[in-house]
Scaffold this motif. Structure first.
Motif, PDB file in Angstrom:
ATOM      1  N   UNK A   1       0.818  -1.225   0.000  1.00 47.50           N
ATOM      2  CA  UNK A   1       0.000   0.000   0.000  1.00 47.50           C
ATOM      3  C   UNK A   1       0.843   1.262   0.000  1.00 47.50           C
ATOM      4  N   UNK A   2       1.986   1.233   0.672  1.00 41.37           N
ATOM      5  CA  UNK A   2       2.827   2.425   0.771  1.00 41.37           C
ATOM      6  C   UNK A   2       3.463   2.856  -0.535  1.00 41.37           C
ATOM      7  N   UNK A   3       3.442   1.998  -1.548  1.00 36.23           N
ATOM      8  CA  UNK A   3       4.039   2.330  -2.830  1.00 36.23           C
ATOM      9  C   UNK A   3       3.047   2.998  -3.786  1.00 36.23           C
ATOM     10  N   UNK A   4       1.788   3.055  -3.405  1.00 34.43           N
ATOM     11  CA  UNK A   4       0.783   3.665  -4.277  1.00 34.43           C
ATOM     12  C   UNK A   4       0.831   5.185  -4.191  1.00 34.43           C
ATOM     13  N   UNK A   5       0.327   5.839  -5.238  1.00 31.69           N
ATOM     14  CA  UNK A   5       0.349   7.299  -5.303  1.00 31.69           C
ATOM     15  C   UNK A   5      -0.573   7.910  -4.250  1.00 31.69           C
ATOM     16  N   UNK A   6      -0.216   9.108  -3.816  1.00 33.72           N
ATOM     17  CA  UNK A   6      -1.069   9.855  -2.907  1.00 33.72           C
ATOM     18  C   UNK A   6      -2.241  10.462  -3.664  1.00 33.72           C
ATOM     19  N   UNK A   7      -3.357  10.578  -2.997  1.00 38.35           N
ATOM     20  CA  UNK A   7      -4.525  11.216  -3.598  1.00 38.35           C
ATOM     21  C   UNK A   7      -4.308  12.720  -3.686  1.00 38.35           C
ATOM     22  N   UNK A   8      -4.797  13.316  -4.762  1.00 39.33           N
ATOM     23  CA  UNK A   8      -4.790  14.764  -4.854  1.00 39.33           C
ATOM     24  C   UNK A   8      -5.901  15.320  -3.973  1.00 39.33           C
ATOM     25  N   UNK A   9      -5.709  16.545  -3.512  1.00 41.90           N
ATOM     26  CA  UNK A   9      -6.668  17.151  -2.580  1.00 41.90           C
ATOM     27  C   UNK A   9      -8.063  17.158  -3.172  1.00 41.90           C
ATOM     28  N   UNK A  10      -8.179  17.472  -4.470  1.00 39.65           N
ATOM     29  CA  UNK A  10      -9.499  17.558  -5.091  1.00 39.65           C
ATOM     30  C   UNK A  10     -10.160  16.191  -5.265  1.00 39.65           C
ATOM     31  N   UNK A  11      -9.393  15.119  -5.121  1.00 43.12           N
ATOM     32  CA  UNK A  11      -9.963  13.777  -5.236  1.00 43.12           C
ATOM     33  C   UNK A  11     -10.548  13.270  -3.924  1.00 43.12           C
ATOM     34  N   UNK A  12     -10.186  13.904  -2.826  1.00 40.64           N
ATOM     35  CA  UNK A  12     -10.654  13.447  -1.512  1.00 40.64           C
ATOM     36  C   UNK A  12     -12.075  13.951  -1.310  1.00 40.64           C
ATOM     37  N   UNK A  13     -13.045  13.134  -1.688  1.00 37.08           N
ATOM     38  CA  UNK A  13     -14.439  13.523  -1.615  1.00 37.08           C
ATOM     39  C   UNK A  13     -15.267  12.418  -0.974  1.00 37.08           C
ATOM     40  N   UNK A  14     -16.421  12.785  -0.497  1.00 37.33           N
ATOM     41  CA  UNK A  14     -17.282  11.850   0.222  1.00 37.33           C
ATOM     42  C   UNK A  14     -17.597  10.635  -0.648  1.00 37.33           C
ATOM     43  N   UNK A  15     -17.426   9.458  -0.068  1.00 34.87           N
ATOM     44  CA  UNK A  15     -17.714   8.209  -0.769  1.00 34.87           C
ATOM     45  C   UNK A  15     -16.503   7.512  -1.341  1.00 34.87           C
ATOM     46  N   UNK A  16     -15.420   8.249  -1.562  1.00 37.42           N
ATOM     47  CA  UNK A  16     -14.227   7.615  -2.127  1.00 37.42           C
ATOM     48  C   UNK A  16     -13.497   6.809  -1.055  1.00 37.42           C
ATOM     49  N   UNK A  17     -12.776   5.788  -1.487  1.00 39.15           N
ATOM     50  CA  UNK A  17     -12.097   4.862  -0.577  1.00 39.15           C
ATOM     51  C   UNK A  17     -10.597   4.896  -0.849  1.00 39.15           C
ATOM     52  N   UNK A  18      -9.800   4.967   0.236  1.00 31.90           N
ATOM     53  CA  UNK A  18      -8.349   5.099   0.125  1.00 31.90           C
ATOM     54  C   UNK A  18      -7.666   4.194   1.146  1.00 31.90           C
ATOM     55  N   UNK A  19      -6.348   4.179   1.086  1.00 32.21           N
ATOM     56  CA  UNK A  19      -5.538   3.465   2.076  1.00 32.21           C
ATOM     57  C   UNK A  19      -4.791   4.495   2.912  1.00 32.21           C
ATOM     58  N   UNK A  20      -4.752   4.282   4.237  1.00 32.01           N
ATOM     59  CA  UNK A  20      -4.060   5.218   5.114  1.00 32.01           C
ATOM     60  C   UNK A  20      -3.303   4.431   6.180  1.00 32.01           C
ATOM     61  N   UNK A  21      -2.151   4.946   6.562  1.00 32.48           N
ATOM     62  CA  UNK A  21      -1.322   4.294   7.573  1.00 32.48           C
ATOM     63  C   UNK A  21      -1.572   4.946   8.928  1.00 32.48           C
TER      64      UNK A  21
END
Length: 246
Positions: free
Chosen positions: A131-151
């Motif tokens: 998971x740590x090798x994946x790209x970071x989300x852009x600020x504008x992509x962080x929206x309600x309903x989206x799913x991400x990985x966080x440490x």
């Protein structure tokens, strides 16, 4: 847009062979390039919270300075959404479960005893490895309903529940607990391929049926302690699924 880009590229390649009438044709590629710029529009992403994995197209709307910037800035990405695991009841409407996280008798998160829940250990291994090798989300992509990985001590799959006043409320879709991160310093990564991007959220939200708090202000600490002492641990429990009636 693609045709306009092809025309401009073709014009650039034959620039050396332009004759005396080149001056008359100089305005044409500039007009085409201007057309490219005006055809790039914002696409507001929409996310289906309860649906399966879907793709959302985002196009750049930055000013176009030359043909190379057009090709570099126009890009596509996917904002993943994942469904939640569904409880499989027996003929009596019952199912076996283990408790994941308890907030109150009104909000508990369970792991049904199922083949899908059994993939949690493998999911944790895969998340910890890649998971740590994946790209970071852009600020504008962080929206309600989206799913991400966080440490957060370990890697979690999290769903964005709210974005407000510079803060992002996240919820683990596999355990049920809540997290809060800064909107502009979120450290949210894209989901890695494999189980992380295909397995539905494993935590199932439940509540105790026909039970209400005595006090109007909600459940007290004693209620939480009692239900926690009864249900938490590694033991399996049996629940009866009923329809909620308020």
């Amino acid at each position: 847009t693609s045709r306009a880009v092809e025309k401009v590229m073709s014009w650039l390649e034959r620039g050396d062979s332009v004759g005396e009438d080149a001056g008359d044709s100089l305005d044409q590629p500039l007009e085409e390039l201007d057309l490219v710029q005006h055809q790039l529009v914002d696409f507001k992403p929409t996310v289906d919270v309860d649906g399966p994995l879907k793709s959302v197209k985002i196009a750049s709307s930055d000013p176009v300075k030359d043909i190379k910037s057009v090709l570099a800035e126009e890009e596509e990405c996917t904002l993943p959404t994942l469904a939640w695991q569904q409880v499989e009841e027996d003929q009596h409407g019952e199912f076996q479960f283990m408790v994941s996280h308890i907030l109150s008798p009104e909000e508990m998160y369970l792991h049904p005893v199922s083949e899908m829940s059994g993939q949690l250990a493998q999911l944790e291994v895969e998340m910890g490895r890649i998971a740590g090798y994946e790209k970071l989300a852009r600020v504008e992509e962080v929206m309600v309903g989206s799913v991400w990985a966080v440490l957060q001590e370990m890697w979690y799959r999290v769903r964005v529940n709210a974005v407000s006043h510079g803060q992002v409320e996240l919820q683990s879709i596999d355990y049920g607990h809540y997290l809060h991160v800064d909107h502009h310093d979120h450290h949210l990564h894209r989901l890695p391929p494999g189980l992380a991007s295909t397995l539905p959220g494993l935590a199932v939200k439940c509540h105790l049926s026909r039970v209400r708090p005595v006090q109007d202000k909600g459940w007290g600490k004693l209620a939480l302690q009692m239900i926690t002492s009864c249900l938490e641990g590694v033991d399996q429990h049996t629940a009866l699924a009923v329809e909620r009636s308020d």
